[in-house]
Design a protein around this motif. Sequence first.
Motif, short mmCIF file in Angstrom:
data_model
loop_
_atom_site.label_atom_id
_atom_site.label_comp_id
_atom_site.label_asym_id
_atom_site.label_seq_id
_atom_site.Cartn_x
_atom_site.Cartn_y
_atom_site.Cartn_z
N THR A 107 1.05 -0.87 0.19
CA THR A 107 0.51 -0.25 0.08
C THR A 107 1.05 1.36 -0.51
OG1 THR A 107 0.01 0.28 2.48
CG2 THR A 107 -1.72 -1.68 1.43
N MET A 108 0.06 2.36 0.13
CA MET A 108 1.23 3.44 -0.20
C MET A 108 1.74 3.81 1.40
SD MET A 108 0.37 4.86 -3.42
CE MET A 108 1.00 7.01 -3.29
N ALA A 109 0.48 3.48 1.77
CA ALA A 109 1.31 3.68 3.97
C ALA A 109 2.23 3.13 4.14
CB ALA A 109 0.11 4.04 4.79
N TYR A 110 2.30 2.11 3.04
CA TYR A 110 3.26 0.89 3.60
C TYR A 110 4.76 1.66 2.96
CZ TYR A 110 1.40 -3.15 6.06
OH TYR A 110 0.90 -4.15 6.64
N ARG A 111 4.28 2.91 2.75
CA ARG A 111 5.63 3.33 1.61
C ARG A 111 6.07 4.82 1.96
NH1 ARG A 111 7.99 0.75 -3.36
NH2 ARG A 111 8.06 3.52 -3.92
N TYR A 112 5.20 5.50 2.51
CA TYR A 112 4.99 6.45 2.17
C TYR A 112 5.12 7.43 3.14
CZ TYR A 112 6.48 5.86 -3.23
OH TYR A 112 6.43 5.74 -3.89
N ALA A 113 3.78 6.80 4.44
CA ALA A 113 3.89 6.98 5.54
C ALA A 113 4.28 7.22 6.37
CB ALA A 113 2.35 5.96 6.35
N PRO A 114 4.74 9.01 7.23
CA PRO A 114 5.26 8.75 8.01
C PRO A 114 5.34 8.05 9.56
CG PRO A 114 3.47 10.79 8.54
CD PRO A 114 3.58 9.89 7.13
N PRO A 115 6.52 8.42 10.01
CA PRO A 115 7.08 7.63 11.04
C PRO A 115 5.88 7.92 11.80
CG PRO A 115 9.14 9.06 10.69
CD PRO A 115 8.10 9.86 9.88
N SER A 116 5.64 6.88 13.01
CA SER A 116 4.06 6.82 14.06
C SER A 116 4.83 6.60 14.59
CB SER A 116 3.31 5.95 13.86
OG SER A 116 1.87 6.07 14.71
N PRO A 117 5.29 7.70 16.20
CA PRO A 117 5.76 7.35 16.97
C PRO A 117 4.79 7.07 18.54
CG PRO A 117 4.89 9.86 16.94
CD PRO A 117 4.75 9.22 15.65
N PHE A 118 2.99 6.71 17.93
CA PHE A 118 2.39 5.53 18.69
C PHE A 118 2.91 4.70 18.64
CE2 PHE A 118 0.82 10.68 18.24
CZ PHE A 118 0.53 10.83 19.20
N PHE A 119 2.08 3.96 17.21
CA PHE A 119 2.03 3.01 17.16
C PHE A 119 4.18 2.56 16.72
CE2 PHE A 119 -1.70 4.38 15.74
CZ PHE A 119 -2.29 3.31 16.36
N MET A 120 5.27 3.23 17.18
CA MET A 120 6.06 3.03 16.90
C MET A 120 6.59 2.36 15.55
SD MET A 120 7.75 4.34 19.32
CE MET A 120 9.05 3.90 19.13
N THR A 121 5.71 2.37 14.17
CA THR A 121 5.91 1.98 12.93
C THR A 121 6.74 2.85 11.46
OG1 THR A 121 4.18 2.99 12.39
CG2 THR A 121 3.89 0.31 13.31
N LEU A 122 7.72 2.48 10.99
CA LEU A 122 7.96 3.28 9.93
C LEU A 122 7.86 2.90 9.12
CD1 LEU A 122 11.82 3.47 11.21
CD2 LEU A 122 10.04 5.57 11.45
N SER A 123 7.46 4.04 8.08
CA SER A 123 7.17 2.97 5.93
C SER A 123 8.65 2.54 5.98
CB SER A 123 6.46 4.20 5.43
OG SER A 123 7.45 5.02 5.70
N ASN A 124 8.29 2.50 4.48
CA ASN A 124 10.18 1.62 3.54
C ASN A 124 9.59 2.39 2.11
OD1 ASN A 124 11.86 0.59 2.09
ND2 ASN A 124 11.36 -1.01 3.95
N PRO A 125 9.97 3.33 1.39
CA PRO A 125 9.84 3.22 0.26
C PRO A 125 10.37 2.85 -0.91
CG PRO A 125 11.34 5.28 0.75
CD PRO A 125 10.98 4.06 2.05
N ASP A 126 11.28 1.27 -0.51
CA ASP A 126 12.61 0.31 -1.10
C ASP A 126 11.51 -0.50 -1.71
OD1 ASP A 126 13.83 2.04 -1.67
OD2 ASP A 126 15.33 1.78 0.38
N LEU A 127 9.95 -0.97 -0.81
CA LEU A 127 9.61 -1.99 -0.51
C LEU A 127 8.99 -2.32 -1.63
CD1 LEU A 127 6.83 -1.36 2.29
CD2 LEU A 127 8.61 -3.20 2.34
#
Length: 199
Positions: A107-127
């Motif tokens: 999904t676009m969110a998996y690639r481009y979403a900003p870091p989420s300090p609440f859920f401690m998740t990072l996207s990855n544009p190289d997926l």
Amino acid sequence: KTNTLVAGFDYLKTKDWSFIMKIFLPPPPNGPGTLVYDPGKKDLTEYALYFNDEQQIGNFNITLSGRYDHNSVFGSYFSPSLGVVYYNDQYRSLVRFLVTSAFDPPTMAYRYAPPSPFFMTLSNPDLKPERALAYSLGLESHYFSFLWQKLTIFKLDMKDLVDFTVITDPSDAHYMWRKADNIGKAYRQGVELGRKSVG
């Protein structure tokens, strides 16, 4: 002999996709104030051509299908599949074989979403997209009028499987982040059994 052919076209345009996150923190001097994460606007174009050709030849039903997908981010993929069913009138049974391939872009969110300090998740544009190849062989029988039985053996091979990996925050080793990543290959296989009374 009978033949049924179905074909079609899909088109999807995503324009100016954005994912803006605002975090409201105490204002100075007690805090940094409102933080804004904005990766910018992204565009995505997807289209697909597909067909499904089904032929009935005697006791055989043969289905050949394919799908050509083009994604402006990930490129083009062709996913063919083949299914064969043989029906035996004398034993009121059938044998089914299927092999199919597919790909699933992240999904676009998996690639481009900003870091989420609440859920401690990072996207990855190289997926990269997930790819899969599935096989199955099945037998169904209604030999006894009062009983229906089914046996299926299947296997699914996956490449570039997307999942979250845990990494340490480079600025603070006490914090761990979950980053979307292609973790490699995986497979699933098994046997399914079914039986039920009829009548």
